[in-house]
Enzyme design. Structure first.
Site, PDB file in Angstrom:
ATOM      1  N   ARG A   1       4.662  -1.825   6.576  1.00 33.73           N
ATOM      2  CA  ARG A   1       4.811  -1.281   7.925  1.00 33.73           C
ATOM      3  C   ARG A   1       4.353  -2.324   8.955  1.00 33.73           C
ATOM      4  O   ARG A   1       3.350  -3.004   8.735  1.00 33.73           O
ATOM      5  CB  ARG A   1       3.964  -0.015   8.115  1.00 33.73           C
ATOM      6  CG  ARG A   1       4.576   1.247   7.560  1.00 33.73           C
ATOM      7  CD  ARG A   1       5.787   1.727   8.365  1.00 33.73           C
ATOM      8  NE  ARG A   1       6.393   2.926   7.812  1.00 33.73           N
ATOM      9  CZ  ARG A   1       7.388   2.945   6.918  1.00 33.73           C
ATOM     10  NH1 ARG A   1       7.901   1.832   6.463  1.00 33.73           N
ATOM     11  NH2 ARG A   1       7.894   4.091   6.493  1.00 33.73           N
TER      12      ARG A   1
ATOM     13  N   GLU B   1       9.828  -0.805  16.282  1.00 36.57           N
ATOM     14  CA  GLU B   1      11.240  -1.009  15.928  1.00 36.57           C
ATOM     15  C   GLU B   1      12.152  -0.211  16.841  1.00 36.57           C
ATOM     16  O   GLU B   1      11.786   0.900  17.226  1.00 36.57           O
ATOM     17  CB  GLU B   1      11.452  -0.610  14.457  1.00 36.57           C
ATOM     18  CG  GLU B   1      10.645  -1.516  13.529  1.00 36.57           C
ATOM     19  CD  GLU B   1      10.695  -1.086  12.068  1.00 36.57           C
ATOM     20  OE1 GLU B   1      11.402  -0.111  11.761  1.00 36.57           O
ATOM     21  OE2 GLU B   1      10.016  -1.725  11.268  1.00 36.57           O
TER      22      GLU B   1
ATOM     23  N   HIS C   1      14.493  -4.131   8.978  1.00 34.90           N
ATOM     24  CA  HIS C   1      14.035  -2.983   8.189  1.00 34.90           C
ATOM     25  C   HIS C   1      15.123  -2.486   7.229  1.00 34.90           C
ATOM     26  O   HIS C   1      15.600  -1.360   7.341  1.00 34.90           O
ATOM     27  CB  HIS C   1      13.570  -1.846   9.107  1.00 34.90           C
ATOM     28  CG  HIS C   1      12.672  -0.861   8.399  1.00 34.90           C
ATOM     29  ND1 HIS C   1      11.698  -0.143   9.048  1.00 34.90           N
ATOM     30  CD2 HIS C   1      12.600  -0.484   7.091  1.00 34.90           C
ATOM     31  CE1 HIS C   1      11.076   0.644   8.170  1.00 34.90           C
ATOM     32  NE2 HIS C   1      11.597   0.447   6.976  1.00 34.90           N
TER      33      HIS C   1
HETATM   34  P1  NDP Z   1       2.099   4.054  -2.835  1.00 39.87           P
HETATM   35  O1  NDP Z   1       1.368   5.196  -2.233  1.00 39.87           O
HETATM   36  O2  NDP Z   1       2.515   4.115  -4.267  1.00 39.87           O
HETATM   37  O3  NDP Z   1       1.235   2.704  -2.664  1.00 39.87           O
HETATM   38  C1  NDP Z   1       0.481   2.420  -1.521  1.00 39.87           C
HETATM   39  C2  NDP Z   1      -0.690   1.541  -1.944  1.00 39.87           C
HETATM   40  O4  NDP Z   1      -1.394   1.113  -0.768  1.00 39.87           O
HETATM   41  C3  NDP Z   1      -1.683   2.288  -2.825  1.00 39.87           C
HETATM   42  O5  NDP Z   1      -1.946   1.497  -3.942  1.00 39.87           O
HETATM   43  C4  NDP Z   1      -2.916   2.462  -1.966  1.00 39.87           C
HETATM   44  O6  NDP Z   1      -4.102   2.352  -2.748  1.00 39.87           O
HETATM   45  C5  NDP Z   1      -2.804   1.293  -0.979  1.00 39.87           C
HETATM   46  N1  NDP Z   1      -3.428   1.608   0.302  1.00 39.87           N
HETATM   47  C6  NDP Z   1      -3.211   2.691   1.080  1.00 39.87           C
HETATM   48  N2  NDP Z   1      -3.993   2.665   2.163  1.00 39.87           N
HETATM   49  C7  NDP Z   1      -4.741   1.531   2.065  1.00 39.87           C
HETATM   50  C8  NDP Z   1      -5.756   0.956   2.869  1.00 39.87           C
HETATM   51  N3  NDP Z   1      -6.161   1.547   3.986  1.00 39.87           N
HETATM   52  N4  NDP Z   1      -6.295  -0.208   2.463  1.00 39.87           N
HETATM   53  C9  NDP Z   1      -5.907  -0.801   1.320  1.00 39.87           C
HETATM   54  N5  NDP Z   1      -4.939  -0.304   0.520  1.00 39.87           N
HETATM   55  C10 NDP Z   1      -4.373   0.849   0.883  1.00 39.87           C
HETATM   56  O7  NDP Z   1       3.358   3.815  -1.910  1.00 39.87           O
HETATM   57  P2  NDP Z   1       4.710   3.021  -2.222  1.00 39.87           P
HETATM   58  O8  NDP Z   1       4.400   1.806  -3.007  1.00 39.87           O
HETATM   59  O9  NDP Z   1       5.729   3.964  -2.722  1.00 39.87           O
HETATM   60  O10 NDP Z   1       5.119   2.612  -0.705  1.00 39.87           O
HETATM   61  C11 NDP Z   1       4.257   1.778   0.052  1.00 39.87           C
HETATM   62  C12 NDP Z   1       4.706   1.653   1.491  1.00 39.87           C
HETATM   63  O11 NDP Z   1       5.847   0.815   1.574  1.00 39.87           O
HETATM   64  C13 NDP Z   1       5.165   2.939   2.177  1.00 39.87           C
HETATM   65  O12 NDP Z   1       4.072   3.704   2.643  1.00 39.87           O
HETATM   66  C14 NDP Z   1       6.031   2.430   3.295  1.00 39.87           C
HETATM   67  O13 NDP Z   1       5.253   2.262   4.465  1.00 39.87           O
HETATM   68  C15 NDP Z   1       6.504   1.063   2.800  1.00 39.87           C
HETATM   69  N6  NDP Z   1       7.952   1.055   2.575  1.00 39.87           N
HETATM   70  C16 NDP Z   1       8.739   0.200   3.292  1.00 39.87           C
HETATM   71  C17 NDP Z   1      10.100   0.177   3.103  1.00 39.87           C
HETATM   72  C18 NDP Z   1      10.992  -0.756   3.865  1.00 39.87           C
HETATM   73  O14 NDP Z   1      12.150  -0.441   4.064  1.00 39.87           O
HETATM   74  N7  NDP Z   1      10.512  -1.913   4.290  1.00 39.87           N
HETATM   75  C19 NDP Z   1      10.762   1.113   2.183  1.00 39.87           C
HETATM   76  C20 NDP Z   1       9.833   1.935   1.443  1.00 39.87           C
HETATM   77  C21 NDP Z   1       8.490   1.907   1.659  1.00 39.87           C
HETATM   78  P3  NDP Z   1      -5.473   3.125  -2.310  1.00 39.87           P
HETATM   79  O15 NDP Z   1      -5.091   4.529  -1.980  1.00 39.87           O
HETATM   80  O16 NDP Z   1      -6.370   2.962  -3.497  1.00 39.87           O
HETATM   81  O17 NDP Z   1      -6.000   2.377  -1.116  1.00 39.87           O
END
Ligand code: NDP
Length: 323
Positions: free
Chosen positions: A233, A262, A280
């Site tokens: 993001r 965006e 995106h």
């Molecule tokens: P997941 O929930 O599987 O993974 C997110 C990871 O981020 C988790 O391992 C989590 O671990 C970590 N995380 C969350 N908050 C924090 C924080 N504050 N500090 C450090 N680590 C953090 O999600 P996905 O892998 O399925 O998707 C990830 C993101 O990718 C989506 O939320 C979306 O924003 C983005 N995305 C972008 C796309 C694009 O078109 N460019 C398409 C699809 C997704 P923990 O909770 O232990 O911190």
């Protein structure tokens, strides 16, 4: 016989999802997710929302009969899920079905950034190859890079697996919590991760906990051979600091698929040297968007026919159907 359930669809939406909503529900369109566009009829009848996000507390409160918000996309940072949970409203997203596509795009963006492939294509197309000879050798290479993944979740892991197949086995990550059973090095801080690697890939969710997490200090820690890739993001990056880090050669190159506001990309990012930009398109194939549309609508169908959601977000996992 009871009337079909009314589903609010604010703004532009996916065609496949619209087709399915029209076959099963009564679709109610509004131009954008704005509570001032909620009419008396909408207020009375709408029980579900299908949207690309942008659902704030005011819109939720404008719909007293709302039961479920089906977000199209895995990232739901622009849906106020905490407020929805307080009101007993289910929020769903579309995990897993887009993971491999987004990981593919991340690798494409990484290679575009490091090997300058979009610029090399322009060199061919604009006649430079004929006029000036071969495209200059890329200063950077993927060979020997050490990778840090910020957000080792579903997509982060799919990116890591691809990198291993590319011969890059030095992979580390930062999450708030260590992932059990994963052998990659874990760093409890993002700064620790950035200091340990030369390539940082952000695939963390948006929202308050990651707001501008990638700032001047992190980019400094990444260093002069550093490459930063963002497929997560835009809000997780201090964009002004990133543009300055490229201009000052604090890091070597960056590739972005996502932006804070965006589709508006700030001029300093457009002007920054060694920057590769995509609009995106992480999950944006017809194949994957149709799979996301199906999961989005399947959540609505399951909710209104069985009283349970298929893929609730963690904030609303305990929300129960009203009847
Ligand atoms: P997941 O929930 O599987 O993974 C997110 C990871 O981020 C988790 O391992 C989590 O671990 C970590 N995380 C969350 N908050 C924090 C924080 N504050 N500090 C450090 N680590 C953090 O999600 P996905 O892998 O399925 O998707 C990830 C993101 O990718 C989506 O939320 C979306 O924003 C983005 N995305 C972008 C796309 C694009 O078109 N460019 C398409 C699809 C997704 P923990 O909770 O232990 O911190």
């Amino acid at each position: 016989q009871s009337l079909p359930v009314a589903i609010l669809v604010p703004g532009q939406f996916n065609d496949h999802a619209i087709g399915r909503i029209d076959r099963t529900f009564r679709q109610v369109k509004i131009e954008r997710a704005d509570p001032s566009l909620v009419t008396d009829d909408i207020r009375r009848t709408v029980r579900g929302i299908a949207s690309f996000g942008g659902i704030n507390a005011a819109l939720i409160d404008a719909l007293p009969n709302l039961e479920i918000i089906a977000n199209f996309g895995v990232g739901y940072d622009s849906v106020d899920a905490r407020h929805a949970a307080q009101r007993g409203i289910m929020v769903t997203n579309t995990p897993d079905v887009l993971t491999e596509e987004v990981a593919d795009t991340a690798l494409g963006l990484l290679i575009n950034t490091i090997r300058e492939l979009p610029r090399a294509e322009t060199w061919l197309r604009d006649g430079s190859w004929v006029r000036e000879g071969n495209y200059p050798l890329s200063r950077l290479t993927l060979r020997g890079r050490t990778i840090g993944i910020f957000g080792m979740g579903r997509i982060g892991l799919a990116i890591a697996r691809r990198l291993e197949a590319f011969g890059l086995s030095s992979i580390a990550y930062h999450n708030r919590r260590r992932v059990e059973g994963l052998s990659y090095d874990y760093h409890p801080t993002l700064k620790g991760l950035a200091s340990a690697v030369d390539t940082l890939i952000s695939v963390a969710p948006g929202g308050a906990s990651t707001e501008k997490a990638v700032n001047a200090e992190i980019l400094e820690a990444l260093g002069p051979n550093g490459v930063f890739i963002n497929i997560g993001r835009g809000s997780t990056v201090d964009e002004a600091a990133l543009a300055a880090a490229l201009a000052n050669k604090t890091i070597a190159a960056a590739g972005l698929d996502v932006f804070a506001d965006e589709p508006n990309v700030p001029q300093p990012l457009l002007d920054a040297p060694n920057m590769s930009l995509l609009p995106h398109v992480g999950s944006a194939s017809e194949h994957t968007r149709s799979a996301m549309a199906d999961l989005c609508v399947d959540n609505l169908v399951s909710w209104f026919s069985q009283g349970r959601a298929l893929t609730p977000v963690p904030e609303t996992e305990k929300v129960k159907a009203r009847r």
